[in-house]
Design an enzyme around this catalytic site. Structure first.
Site, short mmCIF file in Angstrom:
data_model
loop_
_atom_site.label_atom_id
_atom_site.label_comp_id
_atom_site.label_asym_id
_atom_site.label_seq_id
_atom_site.Cartn_x
_atom_site.Cartn_y
_atom_site.Cartn_z
N ARG A 1 -4.62 -10.78 2.42
CA ARG A 1 -3.93 -10.46 3.69
C ARG A 1 -4.80 -10.91 4.99
O ARG A 1 -5.58 -10.40 5.47
CB ARG A 1 -3.93 -9.14 3.67
CG ARG A 1 -2.89 -8.25 4.80
CD ARG A 1 -3.37 -6.77 5.08
NE ARG A 1 -4.52 -6.69 5.82
CZ ARG A 1 -5.42 -5.70 5.62
NH1 ARG A 1 -5.28 -4.73 4.93
NH2 ARG A 1 -6.45 -5.48 6.74
N HIS B 1 -3.57 -4.58 8.45
CA HIS B 1 -2.97 -3.87 7.62
C HIS B 1 -1.61 -3.68 8.26
O HIS B 1 -0.45 -4.16 7.70
CB HIS B 1 -3.49 -2.53 7.21
CG HIS B 1 -2.49 -1.65 6.42
ND1 HIS B 1 -2.06 -2.01 5.28
CD2 HIS B 1 -2.02 -0.32 7.00
CE1 HIS B 1 -1.34 -0.88 4.87
NE2 HIS B 1 -1.37 -0.13 5.89
N TYR C 1 -13.93 -3.32 9.05
CA TYR C 1 -14.24 -2.92 7.68
C TYR C 1 -14.65 -4.33 6.89
O TYR C 1 -14.74 -4.32 5.74
CB TYR C 1 -13.64 -1.99 7.03
CG TYR C 1 -11.92 -2.36 7.19
CD1 TYR C 1 -11.55 -3.44 6.19
CD2 TYR C 1 -11.15 -1.85 8.09
CE1 TYR C 1 -10.22 -3.85 6.23
CE2 TYR C 1 -10.04 -2.20 8.25
CZ TYR C 1 -9.34 -3.02 7.31
OH TYR C 1 -8.06 -3.63 7.45
C1 LIG Z 1 2.35 7.85 -1.16
C2 LIG Z 1 1.57 7.29 -0.07
N1 LIG Z 1 0.11 7.42 0.09
C3 LIG Z 1 -0.47 6.86 1.17
C4 LIG Z 1 0.12 6.16 2.09
C5 LIG Z 1 -0.39 5.67 3.35
N2 LIG Z 1 -0.51 4.13 2.93
C6 LIG Z 1 0.30 3.38 3.67
S1 LIG Z 1 -0.14 1.67 3.02
C7 LIG Z 1 -1.54 1.89 2.35
C8 LIG Z 1 -2.47 1.13 1.25
C9 LIG Z 1 -1.39 0.08 0.64
O1 LIG Z 1 -2.06 -0.88 -0.07
P1 LIG Z 1 -1.45 -1.68 -0.91
O2 LIG Z 1 -0.91 -1.11 -2.13
O3 LIG Z 1 -2.72 -2.74 -1.34
O4 LIG Z 1 -0.44 -2.63 -0.02
P2 LIG Z 1 -0.79 -3.69 1.18
O5 LIG Z 1 -0.69 -2.80 2.50
O6 LIG Z 1 -2.14 -4.35 0.96
O7 LIG Z 1 0.41 -4.60 1.14
C10 LIG Z 1 -1.45 3.52 2.21
C11 LIG Z 1 -2.52 4.28 1.50
C12 LIG Z 1 1.82 5.87 1.86
N3 LIG Z 1 2.48 5.12 2.69
N4 LIG Z 1 2.44 6.50 0.74
#
Ligand SMILES: Cc1ncc(C[n+]2csc(CCOP(=O)(O)OP(=O)(O)O)c2C)c(N)n1
Ligand SMILES: [Mg+2]
Length: 362
Positions: free
Chosen positions: A260, A264, A273
């Site tokens: 990425r 985010h 970070y």
């Molecule tokens: C059930 C749930 N828990 C927490 C969140 C908050 N949240 C949004 S994105 C994220 C991290 C996602 O990381 P990853 O799965 O690696 O996907 P990326 O964002 O890197 O594409 C979190 C914890 C959420 N949207 N849904």
């Protein structure tokens, strides 16, 4: 194909499928899918449009004209390579970082922009694309896709469901439950993990002790394969095999190793970070540059055409965003009124609060 790659590339041995190196050279000629010019150019054009739409979306948000956005930069090959190997009737059950995959499937940019602009109507994608709405709730899209895959199998259709998720999302219960269920049912499900190394501020190495994400397939008794996610040809080949395997035998988990490059979302500041050096290293593996170099080496593309395409993309994206701004936002009430038949007392309270807040801010 005999699904040789899925058998050959053992995730426990950390073997990764690669075809095109970072300089756009074929390093694994026996695996070259020998795609025709039309497909290669469609892939490249989608990736470049995705890139421009992505950069512009962040700018619009910074100007206070877009609600929020989840950048895709760096993940274009993962998405477009997989999309190119899908068939028309196949389904996509996405998370929220799938701009390029959606564009390749035929979702108009206007839909995607409207959604991030803050109007949920944008997420009603055209029916014929078989793309489900954006899913912010991590993991649940995998269970939905497992259900679609089971229905497809029961109805004797030749359609798979592709669900996408991030590396962090693979720690969720829903992900594991869905893999197990679809595995037990031998449903035609492909799960594509976009391992972009970060889940907001949590690095991949902290989120799990599993050496690879692909090996998470093993516990469910299904096939897993790790692929260079910045290599559009490797992604195409992996998805094509996975699709065939899913229809014949059952689910496949593809781990696309990518990065990425952006934040985010626009609410995040990754400089707090992560080390900028890491980002610079991954920029050298840019998927768009890689495909461009390959196309030029094959005499399928030129620098002049590239400049013209960039202008065209920028013009198109600006036109789409101008239309998006004209569409406007939903009424405040619409945010609350569809969850239940009637709003709950809590919802009424929240609605009244925000109504007053918005009136006060006018
Ligand atoms: C059930 C749930 N828990 C927490 C969140 C908050 N949240 C949004 S994105 C994220 C991290 C996602 O990381 P990853 O799965 O690696 O996907 P990326 O964002 O890197 O594409 C979190 C914890 C959420 N949207 N849904
Ligand atoms: Mg991630």
């Amino acid at each position: 194909m005999n699904h040789v790659l899925i058998k050959k590339y053992d995730p426990l041995k950390k073997e990764m499928l690669e075809i095109l190196d970072k300089d756009g050279k074929i390093i694994n000629p026996t695996l070259d899918p020998k795609l025709d010019k039309e497909t290669l150019l469609k892939m490249y054009k989608t990736m470049t449009l995705g890139r421009v739409a992505d950069l512009r979306a962040v700018q619009y948000q910074r100007q206070g004209r877009m609600l929020t956005f989840a950048p895709n930069i760096g993940q274009e090959a993962t998405q477009v390579g997989a999309a190119a190997a899908m068939q028309q009737g196949d389904w996509l059950s996405p998370a929220f970082r799938e701009l390029n995959l959606m564009l390749y499937r035929g979702v108009p940019l206007s839909n995607i922009y409207l959604y991030w602009y803050g109007n949920e109507n944008g997420s009603k994608f055209p029916r014929e694309t078989n793309v489900l709405p954006v899913n912010i709730i991590i993991g649940s899209q995998i269970a939905i896709a497992a259900g679609i895959a089971m229905a497809s199998k029961k109805q004797g259709k030749n359609e798979i469901a592709l669900a996408t998720i991030g590396d962090g999302g693979t720690s969720h219960g829903d992900f594991n439950e869905a893999l197990n269920f679809a595995g037990a049912m031998e449903a035609p499900l492909v799960v594509l993990v976009q391992n972009n190394q970060w889940a907001i501020s949590t690095p991949r190495s902290v989120a799990t002790k599993a050496e690879t994400i692909a090996q998470k397939a093993i516990a469910a008794g299904i096939k897993g394969i790790q692929v260079d996610g910045n290599d559009p040809l490797a992604m195409y080949v992996a998805m094509k095999e996975a699709r065939e395997h899913a229809l014949k035998t059952g689910p496949v988990l593809i781990e696309a190793v990518t990065y990425r490059i952006g934040a985010h979302t626009t609410s995040d500041d990754p400089s707090l970070y992560r080390d900028e050096k890491e980002v610079e290293e991954w920029k050298l593996k840019d998927p768009n540059e890689r495909l461009k170099k390959y196309l030029i080496s094959q005499k399928l593309w030129s620098e002049e055409e590239d400049i013209a395409l960039d202008e065209e993309n920028n013009k198109y994206v600006q036109e789409v965003f101008a239309e998006t701004e004209k569409s406007g936002l939903l009424e405040l009430e619409e945010v609350f009124k569809y969850t239940y038949d009637e709003m709950t007392p809590n919802q009424v309270e929240q609605y009244e609060y925000y109504k007053k807040f918005l009136e006060g801010s006018k």
